[in-house]
Structure formats: structure tokens, C-alpha cells
Design an enzyme around this catalytic site. Structure first.
Site, short mmCIF file in Angstrom:
data_model
loop_
_atom_site.label_atom_id
_atom_site.label_comp_id
_atom_site.label_asym_id
_atom_site.label_seq_id
_atom_site.Cartn_x
_atom_site.Cartn_y
_atom_site.Cartn_z
N HIS A 46 0.80 -1.23 0.00
CA HIS A 46 0.00 0.00 0.00
C HIS A 46 0.83 1.28 0.00
O HIS A 46 0.27 2.37 0.17
CB HIS A 46 -0.93 0.02 1.22
N GLN A 148 -1.69 -13.37 5.80
CA GLN A 148 -2.75 -12.43 6.17
C GLN A 148 -4.11 -13.08 6.00
O GLN A 148 -4.46 -13.57 4.92
CB GLN A 148 -2.67 -11.15 5.33
#
Length: 255
Positions: A46, A148
Site C-alpha cells: 500500500h 494475512q
């Protein structure tokens, strides 16, 4: 406490304080290391991390014997192998939704059939100064793979993911998971249930259990209620804003 024992600390559930680093600058990492953190994770998913910036940060971390993780933008073998060759101690891999993906990610992160491509000339390998058997052992003993769990289907499959050889920790992504459940906040029965289920799977398989938190107070609550031990606390950008806003507010009180 440095790179050599980091994997053991992750899997043991020892409370660990780290952060996501969003700014591609070696100077920022240097300051974060001075703060006494247990680890830093470069957010290549990100934030605008290019290879050169990751290379510089990995060089600093290796020289300081400091555990540096990288959240890769995808689970591709190319992405995973690149950051490990640069010198990262491990990877945080987004959207691991089933045991098959977990197995592929674990395999791509270590040497072996169908796994990480071997090169003895990388920083991680000591620039062609170390023998192959030693490097193969280091990969097994050092490399940390964190999956994740940020999709509802990943929660449904978490027992299989957690039982996958080569996965060292589960990272519950509270924001992504909340959005996946159709929520607009991180307070819902679904998220609470997911925290409990993912934690149970991690404990049953001797894995570390990690998540993102905005501050230490939130970490304390989650450690007590769900047994989390590894905390990615905010980011250096959030801390800069908090510090700057506090200073500005202090000046405003007497101007």
C-alpha cells in the site's frame, strides 16, 4: 534480540511491537530502529516502495541485526523471492484464502523443489561468501512467513491454513476483514468471532498471532481477550501526525 531469534519469538507469542513503514526512506527506518521496536514491516502493498528503496532499507537492517519484514503486494514467487534475496527476514503475504495458497507461499519462501530460486550472490546469502548447506539451513531456521487472514473465506479456511507446514504466523487484517463482511467499522460480531477463531487456529498449531492496532492500548485489550502477541502498531506517518498535532495543540493553548 536480533534476526537469529526473531522467528522463535514470533511463534512463541512473546509480545512484539512493530510498525508498518510507509515512507521509502532509509533515514526513516534508521529512526524507527532507534525507537527500540522489535521489527519493522515495509508496506510494499500500500506504499510506493520500489526495489532500490527496499534494497537500501534491507542493507541497513542486516547491518544493524534488526528484523525487517516486507508486506509484498502479491503472493507471486517473483515478489517473495526478491525481498528475501535483498535481506528481509520474512514476508507478510496478503489474501491467503486457503490451505493451497498457504502451501504455495510457504514453498516459495524457502529453498526446495518448486521453491525459492537459489542464488549465493545476494545480500541475504553473504554475497557468495558462504556455502550452500549453511544457506539452506539458514533459510529453514530464519525465514518468517506470515499469512494475512483478511477475507471471510480465509476465516472459513483458517484451520487448514494454520496447519500448513512453513506458515509461522497468522495476521488478522481487521479493516479488510470488516469490509469483507460488509461493515463500515471495525466493531462487529463477525470480526469478534473471526478474532477468536483465527486465534484458536494459531494456538492449536503453535503459530504467532498478529494484527494491526492504532496504539498500545488497543494492543493490550486484544492480547488479553484474544491472545494476540505480535502487533503492527500504526505507521511512522501516523506517529508523525500524532506528534505534530499534539505539538500544535499545545501551542494553540497559549496563543
Amino acid at each position: 534480540m536480533g534476526i537469529a531469534d526473531f522467528k522463535a519469538r514470533v511463534r512463541s507469542g512473546t509480545p512484539l511491537a512493530g510498525t508498518f513503514m510507509k515512507t521509502p526512506s532509509i533515514d526513516v527506518l534508521e529512526v524507527l530502529i532507534l525507537a527500540g521496536l522489535d521489527f519493522v514491516c515495509l508496506d510494499a502493498e500500500h506504499a510506493p516502495f520500489e526495489r532500490a528503496a527496499m534494497n537500501a532499507c534491507a542493507a541497513l537492517a542486516r547491518s544493524a541485526d534488526f528484523p525487517l519484514l516486507v508486506r509484498v503486494p502479491s503472493s507471486s514467487a517473483e515478489r517473495i523471492g526478491m525481498v528475501l534475496d535483498l535481506g528481509a527476514v520474512g514476508v507478510v503475504v496478503p489474501h491467503v484464502t486457503d490451505a493451497e495458497t498457504a502451501a504455495r507461499v510457504a514453498r516459495q519462501s524457502r529453498f526446495g523443489p518448486g521453491g525459492r530460486g537459489f542464488a549465493g550472490s545476494t545480500r541475504w546469502a553473504g554475497f557468495a561468501t558462504r556455502p550452500m548447506p549453511e544457506l539452506l539451513a539458514q533459510s529453514r531456521e530464519e525465514t518468517v512467513v506470515i499469512a494475512q487472514i483478511e477475507d471471510p473465506e480465509a476465516v472459513d479456511a483458517v484451520e487448514g491454513i494454520a496447519a500448513t507446514p512453513g506458515i509461522d504466523a497468522l495476521f488478522l487484517g481487521p479493516a479488510d476483514l470488516s469490509v469483507g463482511y460488509g461493515k463500515d467499522s471495525q466493531e462487529s460480531p463477525e470480526l469478534t468471532a473471526a478474532l477468536a477463531r483465527v486465534g484458536a487456529a494459531a494456538r492449536a498449531n503453535g503459530l504467532g498471532y498478529a494484527t494491526f492496532v492504532p496504539n498500545a492500548a488497543a494492543a493490550g485489550t486484544l492480547a488479553e481477550t484474544h491472545g494476540l502477541g505480535m502487533f503492527f502498531i500504526a505507521s511512522e506517518q501516523a506517529w508523525m501526525l500524532q506528534g505534530a498535532r499534539a505539538a500544535v495543540a499545545g501551542i494553540r493553548e497559549f496563543t
